[in-house]
Design an enzyme around this catalytic site. Structure first.
Site, PDB file in Angstrom:
ATOM      1  N   ASP A 160      33.836  25.860  36.603  1.00 38.21           N
ATOM      2  CA  ASP A 160      33.665  25.090  37.828  1.00 38.21           C
ATOM      3  C   ASP A 160      32.258  24.557  38.106  1.00 38.21           C
ATOM      4  O   ASP A 160      32.071  23.395  38.394  1.00 38.21           O
ATOM      5  CB  ASP A 160      34.070  25.949  39.042  1.00 38.21           C
ATOM      6  CG  ASP A 160      35.445  26.584  38.901  1.00 38.21           C
ATOM      7  OD1 ASP A 160      36.110  26.384  37.876  1.00 38.21           O
ATOM      8  OD2 ASP A 160      35.842  27.292  39.836  1.00 38.21           O
ATOM      9  N   GLU A 388      35.122  40.190  36.429  1.00 35.62           N
ATOM     10  CA  GLU A 388      35.391  38.760  36.229  1.00 35.62           C
ATOM     11  C   GLU A 388      34.417  38.177  35.205  1.00 35.62           C
ATOM     12  O   GLU A 388      34.795  37.397  34.343  1.00 35.62           O
ATOM     13  CB  GLU A 388      35.272  38.039  37.585  1.00 35.62           C
ATOM     14  CG  GLU A 388      35.694  36.587  37.552  1.00 35.62           C
ATOM     15  CD  GLU A 388      35.616  35.939  38.929  1.00 35.62           C
ATOM     16  OE1 GLU A 388      35.084  36.590  39.879  1.00 35.62           O
ATOM     17  OE2 GLU A 388      36.073  34.792  39.068  1.00 35.62           O
TER      18      GLU A 388
HETATM   19  C1  DGY Z   1      38.170  29.034  42.242  1.00 30.83           C
HETATM   20  O1  DGY Z   1      38.732  28.762  43.300  1.00 30.83           O
HETATM   21  O2  DGY Z   1      37.096  29.644  42.176  1.00 30.83           O
HETATM   22  C2  DGY Z   1      38.827  28.713  40.956  1.00 30.83           C
HETATM   23  O3  DGY Z   1      37.945  28.762  39.905  1.00 30.83           O
HETATM   24  C3  DGY Z   1      39.579  27.432  40.985  1.00 30.83           C
HETATM   25  O4  DGY Z   1      40.472  27.408  39.889  1.00 30.83           O
END
Ligand code: DGY
Length: 418
Positions: A160, A388
């Site tokens: 992201d 994570e």
């Molecule tokens: C989040 O909302 O952090 C996710 O990575 C989106 O897929």
């Protein structure tokens, strides 16, 4: 409890009755690429449950073949943006973008773990859905047949807030009509998550696509963020190879020829992302046409697709990165000024990326280094739990805890895993 049993327990705990959440509360729905890894993890001890993971994800598939990034099987108020922000009226509700297409690779692996009539029957039902999803990638994201697909949102790349997206994201306005009510920063330290301005742009893009009626051609034309992500394209090429192997058994000769033709276009196009000056595969900004000059962990993923031509150079880079940061593979070049070791995709190590890189190194002949990356990954999980992501300098586990895909990778890295 042994490490294997603990990893299996994470998968069982995150099971919501046939599909898995990535982790409780922070991610309370079914995510596309998370579930592909979860299926491979379950395949090591419960192939029936692995099939179910894939089948539940495909309940969210659209008629045009899109496999959405998120399927909202059951309501939850611990995540933003939920179904009301996407505004897509389907049952089950879904988001309207996608994620890296690991699914065909996962399905092939699940099949290998479940030989016999049941596995054959479940694969026979899943295969046409995978075929349609790869057709969607070609039609919706590479209508000109260049061999490289476009991603239209950083969430689609799965990485992201990578620094690779900074310049392309700068083009995206920060105004939104939607009130941004983030929930992630109440579960995880905001210093480990994307910034507020990133979310403004993420949501602005959702609004652009909503205004385009979720029509693929209109989305492609309207999106101010449009990149040929080296990670997505490498994963797709690998998935096409796996789909081709499946087509030989479950599809028709014409379908096999169609997939082979896409592979023949994609492999040389991916090679064009190699940047000789920077010695790395780089994503391309499809709006400016320029290479994005940030080396990230995605740049190693062409190895996962068997692109071996630069394996030795990439292996050297991995050795250099290990001198700068103790644990491989940092998501961003640790020598880059924008490297942030704790912030999500700007530096931390992600187990799933490590697994794909290790698989790629092995496939391309760098067996000792593949084992070194696998060993780093095991060490991170042993010290930091099924986190994570991990700080590449210290190995500290950060972000959400008891993460499904990290547990899945722990199982995949067990010697003799299916
Ligand atoms: C989040 O909302 O952090 C996710 O990575 C989106 O897929």
């Amino acid at each position: 409890m042994s490490g294997i049993e603990a990893a299996r327990q994470v998968l069982r705990d995150n099971d919501r009755g046939g599909y898995s959440v990535p982790t409780d509360r922070l991610y309370p729905f079914q995510w596309n690429w998370d579930s592909a890894f979860v299926a491979m993890g379950f395949a090591t001890f419960d192939p029936g449950r692995a099939w179910s993971e894939i089948e539940w994800l495909l309940r969210g598939q659209w008629e045009d073949g899109l496999v959405p990034q998120i399927v909202f099987h059951a309501p939850a108020d611990t995540y933003f943006p939920g179904p009301e922000v996407w505004g897509i009226r389907r049952e089950p509700p879904t988001s309207g973008i996608t994620q890296p297409p690991v699914l065909a690779t996962a399905a092939r692996r699940v099949l290998a773990a479940s030989p016999g009539p049941e596995g054959e029957a479940r694969m026979a039902a899943v295969y046409p859905r995978l075929r349609d999803s790869h057709r969607w990638w070609a039609a919706a994201r590479d209508p000109g047949g260049t061999g490289l697909v476009a991603t239209l949102h950083p969430w689609e790349t799965g990485m992201d807030n990578s620094p690779a997206w900074d310049a392309a994201l700068d083009r995206v306005p920060t105004d939104t009509r939607t009130e941004i009510r983030r929930r992630d920063t109440s579960h995880v330290d905001p210093a480990f998550r994307p910034r507020a301005i990133d979310y403004q742009r993420f949501i602005h893009l959702v609004e652009v696509f909503r205004d385009a009626g979720w029509d693929p051609a209109r989305m492609l034309a309207a999106s101010p963020f449009r990149v040929a992500d080296v990670g997505t394209n490498a994963i797709l090429l690998r998935a096409e190879q796996d789909l081709l192997a499946l087509a030989d058994r479950f599809g028709s000769p014409a379908e096999a020829a169609e997939i082979a033709a896409r592979i023949d276009r994609a492999a040389p196009a991916l090679e064009k992302l190699w940047d000789a000056a920077r010695g790395h595969y780089l994503s391309r900004d499809l709006v400016s046409g320029e290479a994005i000059p940030v080396r990230t962990s995605a740049g190693f993923l062409p190895l996962f697709a068997g692109q071996a031509g630069h394996a030795a150079a990439l292996a050297d880079t991995l050795r250099r990165w290990a001198e700068a940061a103790r644990f491989r593979v940092p998501s961003t070049d640790p020598g880059h000024p924008l490297f942030e070791p704790l912030r999500y995709w700007r530096g931390p190590v992600w187990a799933v990326v490590n697994w794909m890189i290790a698989e790629g190194l092995r496939r391309c002949g760098e067996v000792a280094l593949a084992e070194a990356v696998a060993a780093d990954t095991r060490a991170l999980i042993a010290a930091g739990g099924f986190s994570e992501y991990f700080d590449p300098r210290t190995g500290q586990g950060i972000g959400g805890a008891t993460f499904s895909w990290t547990a899945a990778v722990a199982l995949l890295l067990e010697p003799g895993a299916a």
